[in-house]
Design an enzyme around this catalytic site. Structure first.
Site, PDB file in Angstrom:
ATOM      1  N   ALA A   1     -26.921  27.619 -36.271  1.00  0.00           N
ATOM      2  CA  ALA A   1     -26.538  28.913 -36.846  1.00  0.00           C
ATOM      3  C   ALA A   1     -25.301  29.353 -36.091  1.00  0.00           C
ATOM      4  O   ALA A   1     -25.327  30.289 -35.306  1.00  0.00           O
ATOM      5  CB  ALA A   1     -27.671  29.920 -36.697  1.00  0.00           C
TER       6      ALA A   1
ATOM      7  N   CYS B   1     -21.728  30.410 -48.402  1.00  0.00           N
ATOM      8  CA  CYS B   1     -21.661  31.700 -47.707  1.00  0.00           C
ATOM      9  C   CYS B   1     -22.208  32.816 -48.590  1.00  0.00           C
ATOM     10  O   CYS B   1     -22.113  32.763 -49.807  1.00  0.00           O
ATOM     11  CB  CYS B   1     -20.214  32.042 -47.379  1.00  0.00           C
ATOM     12  SG  CYS B   1     -19.298  30.655 -46.807  1.00  0.00           S
TER      13      CYS B   1
ATOM     14  N   GLY C   1     -24.694  13.856 -45.408  1.00  0.00           N
ATOM     15  CA  GLY C   1     -26.046  14.174 -44.956  1.00  0.00           C
ATOM     16  C   GLY C   1     -26.663  13.048 -44.154  1.00  0.00           C
ATOM     17  O   GLY C   1     -27.114  12.059 -44.719  1.00  0.00           O
TER      18      GLY C   1
HETATM   19  C1  LIG Z   1     -22.673  22.552 -35.989  1.00  0.00           C
HETATM   20  C2  LIG Z   1     -22.341  22.440 -37.446  1.00  0.00           C
HETATM   21  C3  LIG Z   1     -21.330  23.233 -37.991  1.00  0.00           C
HETATM   22  C4  LIG Z   1     -21.012  23.149 -39.351  1.00  0.00           C
HETATM   23  N1  LIG Z   1     -20.014  23.929 -39.860  1.00  0.00           N
HETATM   24  C5  LIG Z   1     -19.686  23.832 -41.179  1.00  0.00           C
HETATM   25  C6  LIG Z   1     -18.616  24.599 -41.733  1.00  0.00           C
HETATM   26  O1  LIG Z   1     -17.928  25.352 -41.027  1.00  0.00           O
HETATM   27  N2  LIG Z   1     -18.348  24.478 -43.060  1.00  0.00           N
HETATM   28  C7  LIG Z   1     -19.064  23.637 -43.874  1.00  0.00           C
HETATM   29  O2  LIG Z   1     -18.793  23.563 -45.059  1.00  0.00           O
HETATM   30  N3  LIG Z   1     -20.071  22.884 -43.365  1.00  0.00           N
HETATM   31  C8  LIG Z   1     -20.400  22.962 -42.049  1.00  0.00           C
HETATM   32  N4  LIG Z   1     -21.422  22.178 -41.543  1.00  0.00           N
HETATM   33  C9  LIG Z   1     -22.154  21.263 -42.437  1.00  0.00           C
HETATM   34  C10 LIG Z   1     -21.663  19.829 -42.321  1.00  0.00           C
HETATM   35  O3  LIG Z   1     -20.309  19.712 -42.683  1.00  0.00           O
HETATM   36  C11 LIG Z   1     -22.518  18.871 -43.159  1.00  0.00           C
HETATM   37  O4  LIG Z   1     -22.440  19.262 -44.517  1.00  0.00           O
HETATM   38  C12 LIG Z   1     -23.979  18.876 -42.753  1.00  0.00           C
HETATM   39  O5  LIG Z   1     -24.093  18.946 -41.353  1.00  0.00           O
HETATM   40  C13 LIG Z   1     -24.745  17.649 -43.249  1.00  0.00           C
HETATM   41  O6  LIG Z   1     -24.199  16.444 -42.752  1.00  0.00           O
HETATM   42  P1  LIG Z   1     -24.746  15.671 -41.439  1.00  0.00           P
HETATM   43  O7  LIG Z   1     -26.228  15.515 -41.588  1.00  0.00           O
HETATM   44  O8  LIG Z   1     -24.012  14.390 -41.417  1.00  0.00           O
HETATM   45  O9  LIG Z   1     -24.411  16.545 -40.282  1.00  0.00           O
HETATM   46  C14 LIG Z   1     -21.740  22.249 -40.179  1.00  0.00           C
HETATM   47  C15 LIG Z   1     -22.738  21.457 -39.613  1.00  0.00           C
HETATM   48  C16 LIG Z   1     -23.044  21.520 -38.273  1.00  0.00           C
HETATM   49  C17 LIG Z   1     -24.122  20.644 -37.709  1.00  0.00           C
END
Ligand SMILES: Cc1cc2nc3c(=O)[nH]c(=O)nc-3n(C[C@H](O)[C@H](O)[C@H](O)COP(=O)(O)O)c2cc1C
Ligand SMILES: Cc1cc2nc3c(=O)[nH]c(=O)nc-3n(C[C@H](O)[C@H](O)[C@H](O)COP(=O)(O)OP(=O)(O)OC[C@H]3O[C@@H](n4cnc5c(N)ncnc54)[C@H](O)[C@@H]3O)c2cc1C
Ligand code: FES
Lengths: 313, 262
Positions: free
Chosen positions: A79, A139, A252
């Site tokens: 968060a 958002c 993901g």
């Molecule tokens: C710490 C963190 C910050 C993130 N910040 C953003 C963001 O600013 N904008 C966004 O669209 N997604 C954000 N995400 C989501 C990631 O881009 C991604 O969609 C999501 O983590 C799923 O992919 P993963 O399992 O490979 O991490 C964030 C994810 C994490 C873990």
């Protein structure tokens, strides 16, 4: 004639996301790769298909109070609260470096009103070196009582249209998985002019500390990411790829080339590596290498051959 | 500020107490580049669970590319690390963060509590390298019991710096807390106090330093995912209600820059 015997050392990994040409299908996911510079000692940034930077808003945001992250089984909840330097400082401080990387720079944007999305889009469209805009629609819409833009097809379409109408850059809309039918949202943003969709953003979740009887995150709820969400993401990519005709970018839990290739089989044209970069900063580059090896090993003409090549009875 | 990701061989595994372990790792580049107060992220195990790396202060480095970490078993990650064997490798990433700043012209006092002692050995070593004279300097080591402090004490005795110990139960050195010892010392006003330990301890050290108008540098902790400024998960409150990131703005801060209500 093709090489005989010895394999081709330069497999064809190029893919196209609308007008956006990528040297390979591997991007870094927003919020997990900073503004790329953080990784320069560890990753050959020029080898990436593209870099999606941390979400940018019109004005700087402080983000949520700590604790902001907690580890969960095979994943983590965050968060962060969209902490970022704001679009003006992003352009001034971060773009000069990003522009120097020999890869596509995709700017992820967010807002809490249509106006805000419009303003950022206008500002970014003036800036050289930006290859595409990725629109985070997870958002809350302040004017609609905080319901996420991405949870309603009409609102999702409205955001897409605002961005579309104010830029000539390719527009990628990043879908939220926290919806009843993600295909409906995907079709709505396609209709509204999106050049591509990327999915999934984090799944909302919660963790509780039994010892203190409190939520682990100050914000109570957070977004789940990491290997834990991969099966959910894969299914959604599969569904969306069958419902729209624009390219789909799979996100993901991707940690390896195998993970990435599974998403491509399910219909993704490209992928993003997120949380994996925290555990292995080189994860994205290793996915590029692994996909290259696969293309050679399987004697494919190009990586494009496996997009949507899922077999079923 | 170069960073490296290395597969480090465990050269030596030492079980110091029931819960405290010291690992000696062969990490060419990280050991060369490290500065006192910096930390590394270590992956505990090779599976997806636990997923994230764990942060550990650099206890000391050697010129032949070795590095030590000292930790207490507090959960799953450290539990797994405590089951490692010599000869195995661990994925280590670092050195990370901003370490202590050292001024060779000023007297110092190092105050460590429990596992917070870990970064102070490296610091003491560096201070002895850069300073001509350490006669007026001081090291205060605190812990719960003799068992916790004693295995670490001999390393600090290599330096020409006075050492005082203090334990909660009085089983070694003074009976009480590190601040009780600090109160007995008259810190010169151009002194720098360096402290690392449990947060309540660091806060009382910081409060004392403020009273005595002495500079204080603290090494703080927070939960971390990336350790390198990418996730923005490791924030803590700084002064003026701003946020700072422990991994990249710290882990060492001047106490007046933090949002501590002392
Ligand atoms: C710490 C963190 C910050 C993130 N910040 C953003 C963001 O600013 N904008 C966004 O669209 N997604 C954000 N995400 C989501 C990631 O881009 C991604 O969609 C999501 O983590 C799923 O992919 P993963 O399992 O490979 O991490 C964030 C994810 C994490 C873990
Ligand atoms: C910069 C820095 C340096 C550190 N140096 C040392 C050291 O030299 N020796 C030592 O014993 N410990 C040190 N710690 C604390 C150490 O990282 C935690 O004890 C460890 O992460 C606990 O992991 P676990 O899986 O055993 O515990 P769990 O409780 O199972 O961990 C669950 C989650 O909480 C996080 N976590 C739990 N406790 C802490 C904590 N105190 N600080 C940060 N994250 C925590 C873990 O990283 C993990 O994400 C340091 C922490 C930081 C931030
Ligand atoms: S731990 Fe990721 S930014 Fe500090």
């Amino acid at each position: 004639m093709e090489f005989v015997g010895n394999h081709d050392p330069f497999p064809d990994l190029r893919v196209k996301i609308g007008a956006l040409e990528l040297q390979n299908p591997v991007l870094t996911a927003s919020g997990t790769f900073g503004y790329a510079r953080e990784f320069v000692d560890l990753v050959n940034l020029h080898r990436l298909g593209g870099v999606v930077v941390k979400g940018i808003s019109l004005f700087p945001r402080m983000g949520n109070p700590p604790p902001r992250i907690v580890e969960t089984a095979c994943g983590m909840l965050n968060a962060i609260g969209l902490e970022n330097v704001g679009v003006d400082r992003f352009i001034e401080l971060k773009m000069p470096y990003l522009r120097g990387i020999d890869t596509q720079i995709i700017v992820n944007i967010l807002g809490d009103s249509l106006e805000e999305y419009r303003h950022i889009t206008e500002k970014l469209s003036q800036v050289p070196g930006i290859a595409a805009i990725e629109v985070n629609i997870s958002c809350p819409n302040v004017k609609k009582g905080g319901v996420a833009f991405g949870s309603d097809p009409d609102m999702a379409a409205a955001v897409t249209r605002v961005v579309r109408d104010n830029t000539s850059l390719p527009v990628i809309v990043k879908l939220s998985p926290n919806v009843t039918d993600i295909s409906l949202i995907a079709m709505a943003v396609e209709q509204a002019g999106a050049d591509a969709v990327s999915l999934i953003n984090t799944l909302i979740g919660m963790a509780i500390d039994l010892r203190t009887k409190r939520p682990c995150l100050a914000n109570v709820i957070g977004g789940l990411s990491g290997p834990a969400i991969k099966p959910v993401a894969l299914r959604m990519v599969y569904l969306v790829a069958r419902s729209v005709s624009i390219p789909v970018i799979g996100i993901g839990g991707i940690e390896s080339a195998e993970d990435a290739l599974e998403f491509m089989l399910a219909g993704a044209t490209a992928v993003q590596v997120g949380t994996a970069s925290f555990i292995n900063p080189r994860a994205s580059e290793e996915v590029v290498e692994g996909i290259g090896d696969y293309v050679i090993r399987e004697k494919l003409q190009s990586v494009r051959d496996i997009i949507g090549a899922l077999e079923s009875d | 500020m170069s960073q490296y990701q290395e597969n480090a061989t465990i050269i030596r595994f030492e079980q110091l107490t029931d819960t405290n372990v010291r690992l000696t790792l062969q990490t060419e580049e990280i050991a060369q580049a490290a500065k006192p107060g910096q930390f590394v992220m270590i992956r505990a195990g090779k599976s997806k669970d636990p997923l994230l790396r764990r942060p550990f202060s650099i206890h000391q480095t050697s010129s032949n590319g070795r590095m030590q970490v000292l930790f207490k078993v507090t959960g799953r990650g450290t539990g797994l690390l405590a089951h490692c064997k010599e000869g195995e490798t661990l994925s280590v990433f670092g050195p990370l963060g901003r370490g202590f700043s050292i001024d060779p012209a000023r007297p110092v006092c190092l105050v460590g509590g429990g596992m917070g002692i870990a970064p102070l050995l490296f610091l003491a070593k560096r201070i002895c390298q850069v300073k001509q004279n350490t006669e007026t300097d001081m090291i205060v080591l605190g812990g719960r019991t003799r068992k916790e402090i004693e295995p670490l004490l001999s390393d600090f005795q290599f330096f020409d710096i006075g050492i005082m110990t203090v334990t909660d139960d009085g089983s070694l050195g003074m009976h009480g807390m590190v601040t009780d010892v600090l109160k007995t010392l008259s810190l010169p006003n151009n002194c720098i106090v360096y402290t690392c330990g449990p947060e309540p301890m660091m806060k009382s050290v910081a409060a004392l330093c403020r009273e005595q108008k002495v500079d204080c540098q603290v090494s703080v902790e927070s939960v971390m995912a990336c350790g390198m400024g990418a996730c923005l998960g490791c924030t803590i409150k700084a002064k003026d209600d701003r946020y700072v990131h422990v991994c990249s703005d710290g882990p060492v801060f001047k106490t007046e820059d933090l949002g501590w209500n002392l």
